[in-house]
Design a protein around this motif. Structure first.
Motif, PDB file in Angstrom:
ATOM      1  N   ALA A  74     -32.008   1.923 -13.417  1.00  0.00           N
ATOM      2  CA  ALA A  74     -31.734   3.500 -13.828  1.00  0.00           C
ATOM      3  C   ALA A  74     -33.041   4.005 -14.544  1.00  0.00           C
ATOM      4  N   ALA A  75     -33.358   3.243 -15.703  1.00  0.00           N
ATOM      5  CA  ALA A  75     -34.525   3.721 -16.533  1.00  0.00           C
ATOM      6  C   ALA A  75     -35.627   3.836 -15.609  1.00  0.00           C
ATOM      7  N   ARG A  76     -36.045   2.845 -14.621  1.00  0.00           N
ATOM      8  CA  ARG A  76     -37.302   2.909 -13.969  1.00  0.00           C
ATOM      9  C   ARG A  76     -37.118   3.933 -13.002  1.00  0.00           C
ATOM     10  N   LEU A  77     -35.911   4.073 -12.378  1.00  0.00           N
ATOM     11  CA  LEU A  77     -35.836   5.169 -11.328  1.00  0.00           C
ATOM     12  C   LEU A  77     -35.934   6.502 -12.028  1.00  0.00           C
ATOM     13  N   ALA A  78     -35.308   6.648 -13.259  1.00  0.00           N
ATOM     14  CA  ALA A  78     -35.417   7.958 -14.037  1.00  0.00           C
ATOM     15  C   ALA A  78     -37.028   8.555 -13.856  1.00  0.00           C
ATOM     16  N   GLN A  79     -37.679   7.662 -13.904  1.00  0.00           N
ATOM     17  CA  GLN A  79     -39.254   8.020 -13.911  1.00  0.00           C
ATOM     18  C   GLN A  79     -39.811   8.484 -12.472  1.00  0.00           C
ATOM     19  N   ALA A  80     -39.368   7.431 -11.462  1.00  0.00           N
ATOM     20  CA  ALA A  80     -39.471   8.035  -9.920  1.00  0.00           C
ATOM     21  C   ALA A  80     -38.646   7.064  -9.333  1.00  0.00           C
ATOM     22  N   PRO A  81     -38.384   7.630  -7.949  1.00  0.00           N
ATOM     23  CA  PRO A  81     -37.769   6.737  -6.939  1.00  0.00           C
ATOM     24  C   PRO A  81     -38.563   5.511  -6.613  1.00  0.00           C
ATOM     25  N   ALA A  82     -37.797   4.441  -6.336  1.00  0.00           N
ATOM     26  CA  ALA A  82     -38.493   3.202  -5.675  1.00  0.00           C
ATOM     27  C   ALA A  82     -38.360   3.410  -4.284  1.00  0.00           C
ATOM     28  N   VAL A  83     -39.162   3.323  -3.469  1.00  0.00           N
ATOM     29  CA  VAL A  83     -39.304   3.083  -2.119  1.00  0.00           C
ATOM     30  C   VAL A  83     -39.618   1.634  -1.726  1.00  0.00           C
ATOM     31  N   VAL A  84     -38.676   1.108  -1.254  1.00  0.00           N
ATOM     32  CA  VAL A  84     -38.591  -0.533  -0.893  1.00  0.00           C
ATOM     33  C   VAL A  84     -38.569  -0.901   0.621  1.00  0.00           C
ATOM     34  N   ARG A  85     -39.596  -1.675   1.271  1.00  0.00           N
ATOM     35  CA  ARG A  85     -39.557  -2.200   2.382  1.00  0.00           C
ATOM     36  C   ARG A  85     -38.643  -3.336   2.452  1.00  0.00           C
ATOM     37  N   MET A  86     -37.730  -3.115   3.166  1.00  0.00           N
ATOM     38  CA  MET A  86     -36.639  -4.368   3.344  1.00  0.00           C
ATOM     39  C   MET A  86     -36.526  -5.126   4.457  1.00  0.00           C
ATOM     40  N   SER A  87     -36.474  -6.358   4.387  1.00  0.00           N
ATOM     41  CA  SER A  87     -36.509  -7.041   5.680  1.00  0.00           C
ATOM     42  C   SER A  87     -34.836  -7.680   5.916  1.00  0.00           C
ATOM     43  N   ASP A  88     -34.754  -7.948   7.007  1.00  0.00           N
ATOM     44  CA  ASP A  88     -33.360  -8.184   7.311  1.00  0.00           C
ATOM     45  C   ASP A  88     -33.562  -9.789   7.097  1.00  0.00           C
ATOM     46  N   TYR A  89     -32.016 -10.343   6.673  1.00  0.00           N
ATOM     47  CA  TYR A  89     -32.078 -11.718   6.358  1.00  0.00           C
ATOM     48  C   TYR A  89     -30.683 -12.155   6.899  1.00  0.00           C
ATOM     49  N   ALA A  90     -30.830 -13.139   7.727  1.00  0.00           N
ATOM     50  CA  ALA A  90     -29.547 -13.637   8.175  1.00  0.00           C
ATOM     51  C   ALA A  90     -28.310 -12.991   8.752  1.00  0.00           C
ATOM     52  N   GLY A  91     -28.747 -11.698   9.135  1.00  0.00           N
ATOM     53  CA  GLY A  91     -27.619 -10.797   9.619  1.00  0.00           C
ATOM     54  C   GLY A  91     -26.677 -10.398   8.756  1.00  0.00           C
ATOM     55  N   PHE A  92     -26.832 -10.417   7.589  1.00  0.00           N
ATOM     56  CA  PHE A  92     -25.873  -9.712   6.500  1.00  0.00           C
ATOM     57  C   PHE A  92     -26.392  -9.185   5.414  1.00  0.00           C
ATOM     58  N   GLU A  93     -27.641  -9.088   5.191  1.00  0.00           N
ATOM     59  CA  GLU A  93     -28.217  -8.614   3.938  1.00  0.00           C
ATOM     60  C   GLU A  93     -29.775  -7.936   4.319  1.00  0.00           C
TER      61      GLU A  93
END
Length: 164
Positions: A74-93
Motif C-alpha cells: 500500500a505504501a508503494r502504491l500510494a506513490q504510484a499505481p503498479a502496472v504488472v504484466r501477468m502470465s497465466d499459470y496452470a489455469g488457476f492463477e
C-alpha cells in the motif's frame, strides 16, 4: 517551636508536590482541539484503505490484509499505481513480477478465487482458481462478479492502485 516549623515545612512541601501530580482522569483528557478527532476516535472511525485491481476495463475492490506485506505494498502504491504484466499459470492463477521485493511471511495455505498473494518476495499472484502452496496473503477481492472473465484465458496486464 522547632517541631511546629518542621510540621509547617513538611505540610507545605506535601501540598507543592501533590499539585505536580497527574489527576486520575487526565489520561482520558485530550489536548486536541474540539474539531480534531482524538487518537481513539481515529481508531474507531478509521477508513481502511482499499486495493483496486484493474484488468482490462473492469476494476475490482479488494480488502487488504493486516500484515507488513500489505502495508508495504500500500505504501508503494500510494506513490504510484503498479502496472504488472501477468502470465497465466496452470489455469488457476496469474503471476507477475512486481519489480521490487516486499516483506514476506510465507505460510502454507490453500487459496481461492479472489486471493491476492506474494510469492517468492517479488511476485504477485491473483487467483481465479485454487492452489495449495506457501504464500504471503496481501488482499482478497470483495466481489468476484466478472473476476474470471476480466482476467481472461491468457496473459493480462493488471493495474494495482490504492484508495480509501
Amino acid at each position: 517551636m522547632r517541631k511546629l516549623a518542621l510540621f509547617v515545612i513538611c505540610a507545605f512541601a506535601a501540598c507543592m508536590f501533590s499539585a505536580c501530580g497527574v489527576p486520575p482522569d487526565a489520561a482520558l483528557q485530550s489536548n486536541a482541539p474540539a474539531d480534531e478527532p482524538t487518537e481513539e476516535a481515529d481508531i474507531e472511525g478509521e477508513t481502511k484503505l482499499k486495493l483496486y485491481v484493474q484488468a482490462g476495463s473492469s476494476t475490482f475492490a479488494a480488502t487488504l490484509e493486516d500484515n507488513a506485506t500489505a502495508e508495504a505494498f500500500a505504501a508503494r502504491l500510494a506513490q504510484a499505481p503498479a502496472v504488472v504484466r501477468m502470465s497465466d499459470y496452470a489455469g488457476f492463477e496469474k503471476v507477475g513480477s512486481l519489480g521490487m521485493s516486499l516483506p514476506a511471511n510465507d505460510a502454507q495455505m490453500t487459496t481461492s478465487p479472489g486471493d491476492i498473494v506474494l510469492y517468492n518476495g517479488d511476485r504477485i499472484v491473483v487467483f481465479y482458481g485454487s492452489n495449495t502452496w506457501s504464500y504471503t496473503r496481501i488482499a482478497r477481492i470483495d466481489d468476484l462478479t466478472g473476476w474470471t472473465q476480466a482476467l481472461g484465458g491468457g496473459d493480462v496486464t493488471i493495474t494495482f492502485s490504492i484508495g480509501g
